[in-house]
Motif scaffolding. Sequence first.
Motif, PDB file in Angstrom:
ATOM      1  N   GLY A   1     -11.272  37.455 -18.397  1.00 41.86           N
ATOM      2  CA  GLY A   1     -12.490  38.252 -18.329  1.00 41.86           C
ATOM      3  C   GLY A   1     -13.646  37.595 -17.607  1.00 41.86           C
ATOM      4  N   GLU A   2     -13.461  36.371 -17.122  1.00 38.75           N
ATOM      5  CA  GLU A   2     -14.569  35.663 -16.467  1.00 38.75           C
ATOM      6  C   GLU A   2     -14.877  36.236 -15.094  1.00 38.75           C
ATOM      7  OE1 GLU A   2     -15.230  31.150 -14.916  1.00 38.75           O
ATOM      8  OE2 GLU A   2     -14.699  31.394 -17.018  1.00 38.75           O
ATOM      9  N   LEU A   3     -13.838  36.651 -14.361  1.00 36.01           N
ATOM     10  CA  LEU A   3     -14.022  37.239 -13.035  1.00 36.01           C
ATOM     11  C   LEU A   3     -13.529  38.677 -13.047  1.00 36.01           C
ATOM     12  CD1 LEU A   3     -12.743  34.369 -10.697  1.00 36.01           C
ATOM     13  CD2 LEU A   3     -15.112  34.976 -11.205  1.00 36.01           C
ATOM     14  N   GLU A   4     -14.177  39.511 -12.240  1.00 39.09           N
ATOM     15  CA  GLU A   4     -13.725  40.887 -12.082  1.00 39.09           C
ATOM     16  C   GLU A   4     -12.600  40.903 -11.048  1.00 39.09           C
ATOM     17  OE1 GLU A   4     -15.456  45.271 -10.809  1.00 39.09           O
ATOM     18  OE2 GLU A   4     -16.836  43.685 -11.437  1.00 39.09           O
ATOM     19  N   ILE A   5     -11.406  41.186 -11.521  1.00 42.18           N
ATOM     20  CA  ILE A   5     -10.226  41.146 -10.653  1.00 42.18           C
ATOM     21  C   ILE A   5      -9.795  42.572 -10.351  1.00 42.18           C
ATOM     22  CG2 ILE A   5      -7.852  40.345 -10.424  1.00 42.18           C
ATOM     23  CD1 ILE A   5      -8.566  38.100 -12.408  1.00 42.18           C
ATOM     24  N   PRO A   6      -9.811  42.964  -9.087  1.00 43.21           N
ATOM     25  CA  PRO A   6      -9.508  44.357  -8.745  1.00 43.21           C
ATOM     26  C   PRO A   6      -8.062  44.738  -9.015  1.00 43.21           C
ATOM     27  CG  PRO A   6      -9.703  43.024  -6.762  1.00 43.21           C
ATOM     28  CD  PRO A   6     -10.119  42.148  -7.900  1.00 43.21           C
ATOM     29  N   ALA A   7      -7.843  46.034  -9.161  1.00 42.00           N
ATOM     30  CA  ALA A   7      -6.492  46.544  -9.332  1.00 42.00           C
ATOM     31  C   ALA A   7      -5.660  46.179  -8.109  1.00 42.00           C
ATOM     32  CB  ALA A   7      -6.529  48.059  -9.515  1.00 42.00           C
ATOM     33  N   GLY A   8      -4.403  45.873  -8.332  1.00 42.34           N
ATOM     34  CA  GLY A   8      -3.525  45.497  -7.229  1.00 42.34           C
ATOM     35  C   GLY A   8      -3.343  44.004  -7.103  1.00 42.34           C
ATOM     36  N   VAL A   9      -4.223  43.224  -7.743  1.00 46.60           N
ATOM     37  CA  VAL A   9      -4.076  41.767  -7.749  1.00 46.60           C
ATOM     38  C   VAL A   9      -3.326  41.371  -9.020  1.00 46.60           C
ATOM     39  CG1 VAL A   9      -5.266  39.546  -7.847  1.00 46.60           C
ATOM     40  CG2 VAL A   9      -6.173  41.390  -6.410  1.00 46.60           C
ATOM     41  N   GLU A  10      -2.203  40.721  -8.869  1.00 46.08           N
ATOM     42  CA  GLU A  10      -1.393  40.288 -10.008  1.00 46.08           C
ATOM     43  C   GLU A  10      -2.151  39.227 -10.797  1.00 46.08           C
ATOM     44  OE1 GLU A  10       1.887  40.912 -12.200  1.00 46.08           O
ATOM     45  OE2 GLU A  10       1.891  41.624 -10.126  1.00 46.08           O
ATOM     46  N   VAL A  11      -2.139  39.351 -12.118  1.00 41.35           N
ATOM     47  CA  VAL A  11      -2.802  38.367 -12.983  1.00 41.35           C
ATOM     48  C   VAL A  11      -1.765  37.766 -13.923  1.00 41.35           C
ATOM     49  CG1 VAL A  11      -4.583  37.962 -14.713  1.00 41.35           C
ATOM     50  CG2 VAL A  11      -4.987  39.616 -12.874  1.00 41.35           C
ATOM     51  N   THR A  12      -1.693  36.447 -13.952  1.00 38.35           N
ATOM     52  CA  THR A  12      -0.757  35.740 -14.820  1.00 38.35           C
ATOM     53  C   THR A  12      -1.544  34.770 -15.688  1.00 38.35           C
ATOM     54  OG1 THR A  12       0.962  35.879 -13.111  1.00 38.35           O
ATOM     55  CG2 THR A  12       1.309  34.311 -14.893  1.00 38.35           C
TER      56      THR A  12
END
Length: 261
Positions: free
Chosen positions: A61-72
Motif C-alpha cells: 500500500g505504500e505506492l500506487e501500483i496501476p492495474a496490469g503491473v504484477e505484484v508479488t
Amino acid sequence: MPDTPVLTSTRNPRVRAAASLSRRRERVARGQHLAEGPRAVAEALAAGQVVEVLLTPDRRGELEIPAGVEVTVVADHVLAAVADAASPQGIVAVVATPLAALGDAMTGDLVLVLDRVADPGNVGTIVRTADAAGASGVVVTVGSADPFGPKAARAAVGSTYHLPIATDVRLEDVRALAAATGRRLLGLDAGAPNSVFDLDPAGGPVALVLGSEAHGLAEAEVLDGTLAIPIAGKAESLNVGAAAAVAAFAVARTLRDGATR
C-alpha cells in the motif's frame, strides 16, 4: 492487497528470473532491469515502464501500483536475494529498459557523453547530474558500465527514467552526429587550456565528453576541443562524478544565459 500470500522461497521461478537481472547479459537479452527502493520504483511506475513489483509485507500500500503491473509480496530474505543493495529498502521492480537511439539523446543544447566510464556508481551519478542540470540526454559509449545495472540505477535515484539514454555507442558515431547537427564535441580534461567557466555561448550546443576514471579521454583527436575545471586547492583532480557535476552546471548556465542575451 491484504490477502496476498507471502512468497518465501528464493527458488521460485519469478524470484529467480528477477534476480538474474543482476547480470548484464540477462538485462540485454530480456530488455529489462531492476529498480530498487521506493523512490526509483515510483519514478519507474510514473514512466509506465514497470512490469512487476516485488515488495515485503510492510511495504504493502505504500505506492500506487496501476492495474496490469504484477505484484508479488515476498519475505525479507527473498527480497534480499533479488536486490543488489546491502540493505534493501523493501521494494524492487522489474522494469522494461527504456533504451534510446543516439539521435534521440542528442537533441538539446547540452548532452553528456560517458566515454568508457567503468564505475557503475559514477555512471549512475552522472545520469542524475545530467537530469538535474537540464541536459537533453546521456550517451554511453562501448566499454562503459551499464547505466541500467543495479548499482548505476540505484545511484541515479530515478533519473534513469527522466531523459533519453543511448548505450553501446561508438565515439566516432557521436562525432559524426555532432558535426551533422552543429554541436561542439568538447572533452573534460584537467590539462586543457580553457576553463568550463569561460565557454563561448555563441559557439552552439555542446556534447560534453567525460573520459574514464583511470585514463581520461581516450580519443581526444576526434574532439573539437577540451575544457578544464580550475583547481584552486591542493587536490590533484576530481572524481569523474564530481567533475561531471561542476562542468555540466557550468556549461548549462553559460548556454542558458547566452540564449537570453
